[in-house]
Scaffold this active site. Sequence first.
Site, PDB file in Angstrom:
ATOM      1  N   CYS A   1       5.045  -8.230   9.156  1.00  0.00           N
ATOM      2  CA  CYS A   1       6.335  -9.164   8.710  1.00  0.00           C
ATOM      3  C   CYS A   1       7.533  -8.550   8.860  1.00  0.00           C
ATOM      4  O   CYS A   1       8.101  -8.152   9.866  1.00  0.00           O
ATOM      5  CB  CYS A   1       5.912  -9.737   7.317  1.00  0.00           C
ATOM      6  SG  CYS A   1       6.700 -11.195   6.907  1.00  0.00           S
TER       7      CYS A   1
ATOM      8  N   HIS B   1       0.285 -11.982   7.991  1.00  0.00           N
ATOM      9  CA  HIS B   1      -0.210 -11.130   7.056  1.00  0.00           C
ATOM     10  C   HIS B   1      -1.812 -10.929   7.202  1.00  0.00           C
ATOM     11  O   HIS B   1      -2.458 -11.756   6.594  1.00  0.00           O
ATOM     12  CB  HIS B   1       0.232 -11.361   5.625  1.00  0.00           C
ATOM     13  CG  HIS B   1       1.551 -11.306   5.264  1.00  0.00           C
ATOM     14  ND1 HIS B   1       2.220 -10.189   4.831  1.00  0.00           N
ATOM     15  CD2 HIS B   1       2.664 -11.995   5.441  1.00  0.00           C
ATOM     16  CE1 HIS B   1       3.466  -9.986   4.457  1.00  0.00           C
ATOM     17  NE2 HIS B   1       3.881 -11.268   4.953  1.00  0.00           N
TER      18      HIS B   1
ATOM     19  N   GLU C   1      -3.595  -8.795   5.920  1.00  0.00           N
ATOM     20  CA  GLU C   1      -4.025  -8.513   4.758  1.00  0.00           C
ATOM     21  C   GLU C   1      -4.760  -9.677   3.785  1.00  0.00           C
ATOM     22  O   GLU C   1      -5.356  -9.456   2.692  1.00  0.00           O
ATOM     23  CB  GLU C   1      -3.377  -7.517   3.832  1.00  0.00           C
ATOM     24  CG  GLU C   1      -2.138  -8.230   3.267  1.00  0.00           C
ATOM     25  CD  GLU C   1      -0.945  -8.107   4.260  1.00  0.00           C
ATOM     26  OE1 GLU C   1       0.245  -8.351   3.815  1.00  0.00           O
ATOM     27  OE2 GLU C   1      -1.121  -8.234   5.582  1.00  0.00           O
TER      28      GLU C   1
ATOM     29  N   SER D   1     -12.210   0.631 -24.495  1.00  0.00           N
ATOM     30  CA  SER D   1     -12.222  -0.768 -24.866  1.00  0.00           C
ATOM     31  C   SER D   1     -13.366  -1.655 -24.697  1.00  0.00           C
ATOM     32  O   SER D   1     -13.630  -2.594 -25.334  1.00  0.00           O
ATOM     33  CB  SER D   1     -11.189  -1.396 -24.041  1.00  0.00           C
ATOM     34  OG  SER D   1     -11.662  -1.743 -22.734  1.00  0.00           O
TER      35      SER D   1
ATOM     36  N   VAL E   1     -14.804  -2.640 -18.121  1.00  0.00           N
ATOM     37  CA  VAL E   1     -14.938  -1.876 -16.937  1.00  0.00           C
ATOM     38  C   VAL E   1     -14.138  -0.683 -16.767  1.00  0.00           C
ATOM     39  O   VAL E   1     -14.505   0.691 -16.498  1.00  0.00           O
ATOM     40  CB  VAL E   1     -15.018  -2.806 -15.795  1.00  0.00           C
ATOM     41  CG1 VAL E   1     -15.272  -2.013 -14.454  1.00  0.00           C
ATOM     42  CG2 VAL E   1     -15.977  -3.756 -16.046  1.00  0.00           C
ATOM     43  N   ASP E   2     -12.781  -0.919 -16.741  1.00  0.00           N
ATOM     44  CA  ASP E   2     -11.860   0.279 -16.210  1.00  0.00           C
ATOM     45  C   ASP E   2     -11.840   1.515 -17.523  1.00  0.00           C
ATOM     46  O   ASP E   2     -12.142   2.667 -16.767  1.00  0.00           O
ATOM     47  CB  ASP E   2     -10.612  -0.244 -16.413  1.00  0.00           C
ATOM     48  CG  ASP E   2     -10.253  -1.738 -15.447  1.00  0.00           C
ATOM     49  OD1 ASP E   2     -11.016  -1.548 -14.588  1.00  0.00           O
ATOM     50  OD2 ASP E   2      -9.417  -2.411 -15.668  1.00  0.00           O
ATOM     51  N   SER E   3     -11.782   1.123 -18.427  1.00  0.00           N
ATOM     52  CA  SER E   3     -11.658   2.466 -19.446  1.00  0.00           C
ATOM     53  C   SER E   3     -13.179   3.162 -19.447  1.00  0.00           C
ATOM     54  O   SER E   3     -13.220   4.305 -19.690  1.00  0.00           O
ATOM     55  CB  SER E   3     -11.455   1.900 -21.066  1.00  0.00           C
ATOM     56  OG  SER E   3     -12.401   1.075 -21.397  1.00  0.00           O
TER      57      SER E   3
END
Length: 510
Positions: free
Chosen positions: A79, A167, A169, A221, A224-226
């Site tokens: 682009c 694009h 992606e 927490s 998943v992330d923590s």
Amino acid sequence: MHEMILILDFGSQYTQLIARRIRELNVYCEIHPWNKIPELTPNIKGVILSGSPFSVRDSTSPKPNLDQIKGKLPLLGVCFGAQFLAHHFGGEVLPSTIREYGRAHLTQVDSGNILTKGMTQGSQVWMSHGDTIKIAPKNYKIIASTEDVEVAGYEIEGETTFGIQFHPEVYHSTEGKVLLKNFIVDICKCACDWTPDSFVEETTQKLRAQLGNDKVILGLSGGVDSSVAAVLLHKAIGSNLHCIFVDNGLLRKNEFASVLESYKGMGLNVKGVDASEKFYSALKDITDPELKRKAIGKVFVDVFDEESKKVEGAKWLGQGTIYPDVIESVSATGGPSQTIKSHHNVGGLPDYMQLHVVEPLRLLFKDEVRRIGQSLNIDSRILGRHPFPGPGLGIRILGEVTAEKVRILQEVDFIFIEGLKEDKLYDQVWQAGAIFLPIQSVGVMGDERTYENAVALRAVTSTDGMTADWCHLPYEFLAKISNRIINQVKGINRVTYDISSKPPATIEWE
């Protein structure tokens, strides 16, 4: 050092999607701002120029120095990147007579070209541009066109340099992954060996080198992330990791106790801290969404500052920050991307808090985090949990947050989430929750008039959180859940269902 694709960021909201598609090919990539090009080490196999909200015709638009890249490394402009390579090397870019935003179709495609091989005439591509390349430089060979854009793709003869107006992606470019694979594998010659196991091994080594014998405090927490960040840090530094789970009073029903229980047997050193009253006090009389986020973030940091002082020698604050958090707050690399909203776990800490930040997942998308978690043998019940915002129910209560509103919303949310699990719909949904609306409506219960609160249910499907579509839950299910909520939660007499997609809406309401 792994083979790497370098992505130069010109501020496009799609830049992280380019990275995600490349990683799906098991190739490592990094995003850097266009004006801070890193040293071109031998492991860099190719370069991609992202899109941008700028026009190449603007005097203030990005103008990267490509002297060490163009003609020396495989280069793909997407682009804005394609327009830059045309405009600044002898071509002409002008405003489009028909602005192209959304779906388009390739009317011509050179199936014999190394970049576009395997792509078919008529295939759908995704456009997002107000300018177009009217005249390509003389040595630019056109390899793709649409009905409205003649120069939808080109190759610079004598170089491994390419440009595409669309694009690849974006999911809606149906053969975009074919093009990216051609570039990454056939043109850049990448071996595609960046896997979850290799990430765990390399990140563990980097964390050991970065942290040494220092102590790290990490906020858990139950999400998943923590969880993945904690296990990864624990693998690197063992008992020097001190995990803290803060009850901010904005968690789901029974979550404080269940989260602490879920980490038993994982070998993690976890401490629970009830700070709910501090958060409620900080949120009193605040209705603006951004101010609520900032207030929650400030108390979050204050609590950790207080707890960190109880861990002798603590020097680091670990966080489970991931890519979508970062790009919606500020460009992941300091580039000119637009800010959508702030996240309490993104960015630096105040000067008074004597802790450095370590974010082992900062460059990963949610699906990548789950794959890393599987490689670390984390319980599937934790890895399968829906994302839950750091500010919790504080940004699912529109208007002022009070303990009573939190109690009501917890009950509503519990009925909704448990219902999804009961009907085996939970795993079909990316994220779900309930929103407490700042309105009251008239209802009838037992032949009596009521004037009570309304809630909205929200469920979306997504792969990375960057875009999302509302989930088409069965009407029968929604009717059952609505009936349960109204009958069982005192104070609610109306239930609505949010059918907005992202964009233009966001997943959370605030």
